[in-house]
Motif scaffolding. Structure first.
Motif, PDB file in Angstrom:
ATOM      1  N   TYR A 280       1.355  -0.505  -0.661  1.00 23.53           N
ATOM      2  CA  TYR A 280      -0.382  -0.126  -0.236  1.00 23.53           C
ATOM      3  C   TYR A 280       1.179   1.133  -0.259  1.00 23.53           C
ATOM      4  O   TYR A 280       1.800   1.043   0.913  1.00 23.53           O
ATOM      5  N   VAL A 281       0.554   2.574  -0.613  1.00 23.28           N
ATOM      6  CA  VAL A 281       1.759   3.487  -1.083  1.00 23.28           C
ATOM      7  C   VAL A 281       0.769   4.523  -0.512  1.00 23.28           C
ATOM      8  O   VAL A 281      -0.403   4.659  -1.111  1.00 23.28           O
ATOM      9  N   PHE A 282       1.048   5.290   0.810  1.00 25.35           N
ATOM     10  CA  PHE A 282       0.388   6.487   1.880  1.00 25.35           C
ATOM     11  C   PHE A 282       0.576   7.864   0.957  1.00 25.35           C
ATOM     12  O   PHE A 282       1.337   8.256   0.692  1.00 25.35           O
ATOM     13  N   SER A 283      -0.170   8.597   1.373  1.00 25.29           N
ATOM     14  CA  SER A 283       0.405  10.074   0.730  1.00 25.29           C
ATOM     15  C   SER A 283       0.800  10.656   1.552  1.00 25.29           C
ATOM     16  O   SER A 283       0.881   9.869   2.688  1.00 25.29           O
ATOM     17  N   GLY A 284       0.963  11.934   2.058  1.00 21.45           N
ATOM     18  CA  GLY A 284       1.531  12.752   2.952  1.00 21.45           C
ATOM     19  C   GLY A 284       0.002  13.029   4.010  1.00 21.45           C
ATOM     20  O   GLY A 284      -0.597  12.280   3.256  1.00 21.45           O
ATOM     21  N   ARG A 285       0.722  13.445   4.431  1.00 24.03           N
ATOM     22  CA  ARG A 285      -0.771  13.727   5.681  1.00 24.03           C
ATOM     23  C   ARG A 285      -1.516  14.941   5.008  1.00 24.03           C
ATOM     24  O   ARG A 285      -1.297  15.758   4.210  1.00 24.03           O
ATOM     25  N   PRO A 286      -2.685  14.599   5.596  1.00 25.75           N
ATOM     26  CA  PRO A 286      -2.790  13.287   5.872  1.00 25.75           C
ATOM     27  C   PRO A 286      -3.124  12.273   5.298  1.00 25.75           C
ATOM     28  O   PRO A 286      -3.407  12.177   3.889  1.00 25.75           O
ATOM     29  N   GLY A 287      -2.472  10.835   5.733  1.00 24.67           N
ATOM     30  CA  GLY A 287      -2.206   9.833   5.787  1.00 24.67           C
ATOM     31  C   GLY A 287      -3.909   9.279   5.027  1.00 24.67           C
ATOM     32  O   GLY A 287      -4.835   8.397   5.246  1.00 24.67           O
ATOM     33  N   SER A 288      -3.568   8.795   3.622  1.00 24.91           N
ATOM     34  CA  SER A 288      -4.334   7.876   2.325  1.00 24.91           C
ATOM     35  C   SER A 288      -3.555   6.715   1.987  1.00 24.91           C
ATOM     36  O   SER A 288      -3.012   7.331   1.784  1.00 24.91           O
ATOM     37  N   ILE A 289      -4.766   6.024   1.648  1.00 24.84           N
ATOM     38  CA  ILE A 289      -3.855   5.032   0.084  1.00 24.84           C
ATOM     39  C   ILE A 289      -4.641   5.662  -1.238  1.00 24.84           C
ATOM     40  O   ILE A 289      -5.004   6.086  -1.283  1.00 24.84           O
ATOM     41  N   LEU A 290      -2.905   6.190  -1.647  1.00 23.97           N
ATOM     42  CA  LEU A 290      -2.319   6.321  -3.128  1.00 23.97           C
ATOM     43  C   LEU A 290      -2.920   5.144  -3.930  1.00 23.97           C
ATOM     44  O   LEU A 290      -3.850   5.033  -4.829  1.00 23.97           O
ATOM     45  N   HIS A 291      -2.147   4.043  -3.686  1.00 19.79           N
ATOM     46  CA  HIS A 291      -2.220   2.757  -4.346  1.00 19.79           C
ATOM     47  C   HIS A 291      -1.598   1.173  -3.966  1.00 19.79           C
ATOM     48  O   HIS A 291      -1.339   1.063  -3.268  1.00 19.79           O
ATOM     49  N   THR A 292      -2.805   0.909  -5.027  1.00 20.78           N
ATOM     50  CA  THR A 292      -2.788  -0.898  -4.151  1.00 20.78           C
ATOM     51  C   THR A 292      -1.314  -1.524  -4.583  1.00 20.78           C
ATOM     52  O   THR A 292      -1.956  -1.665  -6.221  1.00 20.78           O
ATOM     53  N   VAL A 293      -0.682  -2.213  -4.522  1.00 18.91           N
ATOM     54  CA  VAL A 293       0.402  -2.804  -6.074  1.00 18.91           C
ATOM     55  C   VAL A 293       0.333  -3.915  -5.575  1.00 18.91           C
ATOM     56  O   VAL A 293       0.732  -4.409  -4.730  1.00 18.91           O
ATOM     57  N   ASP A 294       0.047  -5.047  -6.640  1.00 17.61           N
ATOM     58  CA  ASP A 294       0.230  -6.542  -5.734  1.00 17.61           C
ATOM     59  C   ASP A 294       1.924  -7.155  -6.221  1.00 17.61           C
ATOM     60  O   ASP A 294       2.044  -6.213  -7.471  1.00 17.61           O
ATOM     61  N   ILE A 295       2.367  -7.961  -5.458  1.00 17.43           N
ATOM     62  CA  ILE A 295       3.786  -8.045  -6.306  1.00 17.43           C
ATOM     63  C   ILE A 295       3.326  -9.389  -6.650  1.00 17.43           C
ATOM     64  O   ILE A 295       3.485  -9.972  -5.895  1.00 17.43           O
ATOM     65  N   PRO A 296       4.308  -9.729  -8.037  1.00 12.81           N
ATOM     66  CA  PRO A 296       3.569 -10.682  -8.925  1.00 12.81           C
ATOM     67  C   PRO A 296       5.133 -11.748  -8.455  1.00 12.81           C
ATOM     68  O   PRO A 296       4.628 -12.795  -8.727  1.00 12.81           O
ATOM     69  N   PHE A 297       6.012 -11.387  -8.026  1.00 10.86           N
ATOM     70  CA  PHE A 297       7.387 -12.616  -8.232  1.00 10.86           C
ATOM     71  C   PHE A 297       6.718 -14.131  -7.150  1.00 10.86           C
ATOM     72  O   PHE A 297       6.406 -13.976  -5.578  1.00 10.86           O
ATOM     73  N   PRO A 298       6.797 -15.212  -7.836  1.00 11.68           N
ATOM     74  CA  PRO A 298       6.497 -16.074  -7.084  1.00 11.68           C
ATOM     75  C   PRO A 298       7.808 -16.398  -5.783  1.00 11.68           C
ATOM     76  O   PRO A 298       8.866 -15.634  -5.714  1.00 11.68           O
ATOM     77  N   ARG A 299       7.230 -17.841  -5.379  1.00  9.36           N
ATOM     78  CA  ARG A 299       7.756 -17.637  -3.885  1.00  9.36           C
ATOM     79  C   ARG A 299       7.945 -19.130  -3.810  1.00  9.36           C
ATOM     80  O   ARG A 299       7.275 -19.646  -4.579  1.00  9.36           O
ATOM     81  N   PRO A 300       9.627 -19.390  -3.650  1.00  4.36           N
ATOM     82  CA  PRO A 300      10.689 -18.386  -2.677  1.00  4.36           C
ATOM     83  C   PRO A 300      11.054 -17.449  -3.595  1.00  4.36           C
ATOM     84  O   PRO A 300      11.597 -18.219  -4.705  1.00  4.36           O
ATOM     85  N   ARG A 301      11.665 -16.364  -2.814  1.00  4.52           N
ATOM     86  CA  ARG A 301      11.880 -15.674  -3.227  1.00  4.52           C
ATOM     87  C   ARG A 301      13.891 -15.822  -3.241  1.00  4.52           C
ATOM     88  O   ARG A 301      13.716 -15.573  -2.375  1.00  4.52           O
ATOM     89  N   ARG A 302      14.253 -14.962  -4.942  1.00  6.45           N
ATOM     90  CA  ARG A 302      15.671 -14.889  -3.816  1.00  6.45           C
ATOM     91  C   ARG A 302      16.215 -13.849  -4.422  1.00  6.45           C
ATOM     92  O   ARG A 302      15.301 -12.936  -5.004  1.00  6.45           O
ATOM     93  N   GLU A 303      17.174 -13.390  -3.376  1.00  3.29           N
ATOM     94  CA  GLU A 303      17.699 -11.715  -3.686  1.00  3.29           C
ATOM     95  C   GLU A 303      17.710 -11.159  -5.821  1.00  3.29           C
ATOM     96  O   GLU A 303      17.918 -10.596  -5.842  1.00  3.29           O
ATOM     97  N   GLU A 304      17.936 -12.523  -6.238  1.00  2.00           N
ATOM     98  CA  GLU A 304      18.432 -11.950  -7.281  1.00  2.00           C
ATOM     99  C   GLU A 304      17.141 -11.590  -8.293  1.00  2.00           C
ATOM    100  O   GLU A 304      17.513 -11.293  -8.968  1.00  2.00           O
ATOM    101  N   ILE A 305      15.734 -11.392  -7.284  1.00  2.00           N
ATOM    102  CA  ILE A 305      14.708 -11.085  -8.426  1.00  2.00           C
ATOM    103  C   ILE A 305      14.834  -9.527  -8.544  1.00  2.00           C
ATOM    104  O   ILE A 305      14.124  -8.417  -8.808  1.00  2.00           O
ATOM    105  N   THR A 306      16.160  -9.527  -7.356  1.00  2.00           N
ATOM    106  CA  THR A 306      15.989  -7.999  -7.502  1.00  2.00           C
ATOM    107  C   THR A 306      16.259  -7.163  -8.548  1.00  2.00           C
ATOM    108  O   THR A 306      16.611  -5.450  -9.291  1.00  2.00           O
ATOM    109  N   ASP A 307      17.162  -7.901  -9.290  1.00  2.00           N
ATOM    110  CA  ASP A 307      17.378  -7.533 -10.828  1.00  2.00           C
ATOM    111  C   ASP A 307      16.725  -7.486 -12.317  1.00  2.00           C
ATOM    112  O   ASP A 307      17.136  -6.975 -13.380  1.00  2.00           O
ATOM    113  N   SER A 308      15.863  -8.415 -11.501  1.00  2.00           N
ATOM    114  CA  SER A 308      14.761  -8.683 -12.935  1.00  2.00           C
ATOM    115  C   SER A 308      14.421  -7.254 -13.597  1.00  2.00           C
ATOM    116  O   SER A 308      13.747  -6.284 -13.004  1.00  2.00           O
ATOM    117  N   PRO A 309      13.649  -7.647 -15.043  1.00  2.00           N
ATOM    118  CA  PRO A 309      12.946  -5.936 -15.113  1.00  2.00           C
ATOM    119  C   PRO A 309      12.054  -6.236 -14.722  1.00  2.00           C
ATOM    120  O   PRO A 309      11.128  -4.252 -14.253  1.00  2.00           O
TER     121      PRO A 309
END
Lengths: 281, 253
Positions: free
Chosen positions: A229-258
């Motif tokens: 959940y991405v919050f806005s500045g004050r007053p805090g409210s939810i700007l965006h909700t992002v589902d993260i698609p990477f499968p589990r178990p994750r490894r650190e290498e996914i940080t390099d994926s496009p």
């Protein structure tokens, strides 16, 4: 081995999708608003915040500083009551009730007069008696997170990263199912931080718990979360909700994926826009 | 071992220097012994008359060791009660501070009128001088526990009693001990003052007696004994603190 990896008090069937579909969410925050008055001036800190953490889900909140994230945690933990809205856990309304969550604060906040072992057992001690079995379990866990030999030490004898691991263990061994982690790594140096991220990722994937995680660090949120959940500045409210698609178990290498880089860029841009708005007003 | 020695030698040198200056000025300016005896005079007197003052020392020590624990207990009870009952703290704390503006010596004659010449007025006096530092130090220690830990305890669902025993009480220990150290020296002083107002033995009584005889050297011996008693009591409390507050990181510098 499997005995050690299982947390007591609850029987988690590892990532069964049918369970998470049918069971009510571990945490459901709906329509929370909160204002504070200071010198007769009302400041709205949270505005109609609604979010969910499903069973065994890792959910993060990112947002600019001062977006009311800590206030939200205080409301969920029952320290403060909201002006509007409700907090429910497992389908029951628990607004304003304490003792329902397991909490890990920004600083380790280990009790200096307790040994590491006693610190780790604090939450269980508050809800009931601590038996020899719980102690044995705590010792096994301490060994698992690289703190064996420090059971009888006092917190000040440990490094920052070790203290943070002990604080995490204290939250993990608490009898409550839902964990709230409030920027747990913000006080650590970059190297220790990335080490702790990897450590938490591995540990969480082995022992799925419902987690709500606050962070400033976008990469950290992307690496660990099912949803952000991405919050806005004050007053805090939810700007965006992002589902993260990477499968589990994750490894650190996914940080390099496009895909990771694309998401990171997107989230950074949203955050920058929020910061810019704050500096303009 | 070497570091303790490093801490000890500067004050030791200062004391030796001070005594030497005292000795020199007494003999250089020919100051008479009944005005200011020299350190060697005092030392000679204390060694030759050790038996005579021994009984008095024991009497004062006994009085201190009865009064100090009672004063400590009263101070702790006051602190705990006022901490657990915030409305009582608001009502009584200002009065408590106000009461400390009454000098204890001024109360001594009143205590004699009310309680006679026995043990009771002396214990009351020691209690009155002792309880305040302990009560104030303990109260401030109890109310200054870490916010983050307090939030943690509350979120974990801790009861008021659990917060008190698991967080507030242990975190107040260091400041409780600084109150105890102050009170320990006050207790010895209180005992001596109590003996001034009506006693037939004790260091305070001995001082009055020697003062009327212009035995200044013996008055100094009495002062030295009072200092020694205070120091011993202080040291015992400091040791106890070291043991009870062993979780606290020691500053090594």
């Amino acid at each position: 081995m499997s005995e050690v990896t299982q947390v007591p008090h609850r029987n988690i069937e590892k990532s069964s999708p049918t369970l998470s579909r049918t069971a009510p969410p571990a945490l459901e925050v709906s329509g929370i608003s909160k204002s504070f008055s200071h010198r007769r001036r009302e400041t709205e800190v949270l505005h109609k915040v609604s979010l969910q953490v499903e069973q065994q889900e890792f959910v993060s909140i990112v947002g600019p500083s001062g977006c009311g994230k800590s206030t939200l945690f205080h409301i969920i933990g029952g320290l403060e009551s909201p002006d509007a809205g409700t907090v429910s856990m497992n389908g029951k309304i628990v607004t304003g009730q304490r003792g329902k969550i397991s909490y890990m604060p920004q600083q380790p906040a280990l009790f200096p007069w307790r040994t590491i072992e006693d610190n780790v057992l604090l939450a269980s001690e508050i809800t009931g008696e601590v038996g020899e079995q719980a102690r044995e379990e705590a010792r096994q866990w301490l060994a698992k997170v690289g703190l064996s030999g420090f059971e009888r030490s006092y917190p000040h004898m440990l490094s920052g990263g070790m203290q943070q691991r002990a604080a995490f263990l204290r939250a993990l061994l608490a009898p409550q199912e839902l964990m709230l982690l409030d920027e747990p790594f913000s006080a650590l140096d970059a190297l220790t931080r990335s080490e702790m991220q990897r450590w938490l990722l591995e540990l969480w994937e082995e022992n799925r718990r419902s987690v709500l995680f606050i962070t400033h660090n976008i990469e950290e949120a992307l690496l660990l979360s099912n949803r952000i959940y991405v919050f806005s500045g004050r007053p805090g409210s939810i700007l965006h909700t992002v589902d993260i698609p990477f499968p589990r178990p994750r490894r650190e290498e996914i940080t390099d994926s496009p895909e990771f880089i694309r998401l990171k860029r997107q989230l950074s841009q949203w955050m920058r826009e929020e910061q810019a708005k704050r500096t303009l007003t | 071992m070497r570091s303790t020695w490093k801490q000890i030698w500067p004050p030791l040198v200062a004391v030796v220097f001070f005594l030497a200056a005292w000795q020199l000025s007494v003999s250089l300016f020919h100051i008479e012994a009944w005005i200011l005896p020299s350190p060697t005079d005092i030392a000679r007197e204390s060694s030759s008359n050790a038996a005579g003052i021994g009984d008095h020392t024991i009497a004062t020590l006994r009085l201190t060791l009865i009064g100090f624990p009672i004063g400590t207990a009263v101070g702790l009870i006051v602190a705990l009660l006022l901490h657990l009952l915030p409305w009582a703290k608001r009502a009584l704390y200002p009065l408590l501070i106000l009461s400390q503006n009454v000098p204890s010596i001024a109360l001594a004659p009143l205590l004699v009128i009310w309680f006679g010449f026995g043990l009771l007025p002396k214990i009351v006096l020691i209690t009155l001088v002792c309880f305040f530092p302990i009560a104030v130090a303990t109260m401030s220690g109890l109310s200054q526990s870490d916010r983050m830990m307090m939030n943690y305890m509350k979120m974990a669902g801790a009861s008021k009693w659990q917060i008190f025993t698991k967080l507030e009480l242990p975190s107040s220990l260091p400041s409780l001990f600084s109150g105890l150290k102050i009170s320990a020296t006050y207790a010895v002083m209180g005992a001596v003052v109590a003996e001034w107002i009506g006693a037939d033995k004790g260091i305070g009584y001995y001082m009055l007696l020697q003062k009327s005889a212009y035995r200044t050297d013996r008055v100094f011996v009495a002062i030295a004994i009072i200092v020694l008693l205070s120091l011993v009591l202080f040291a015992i409390i400091a040791l106890l603190e070291r043991w009870l507050v062993r979780w606290k990181p020691r500053r090594n510098s």
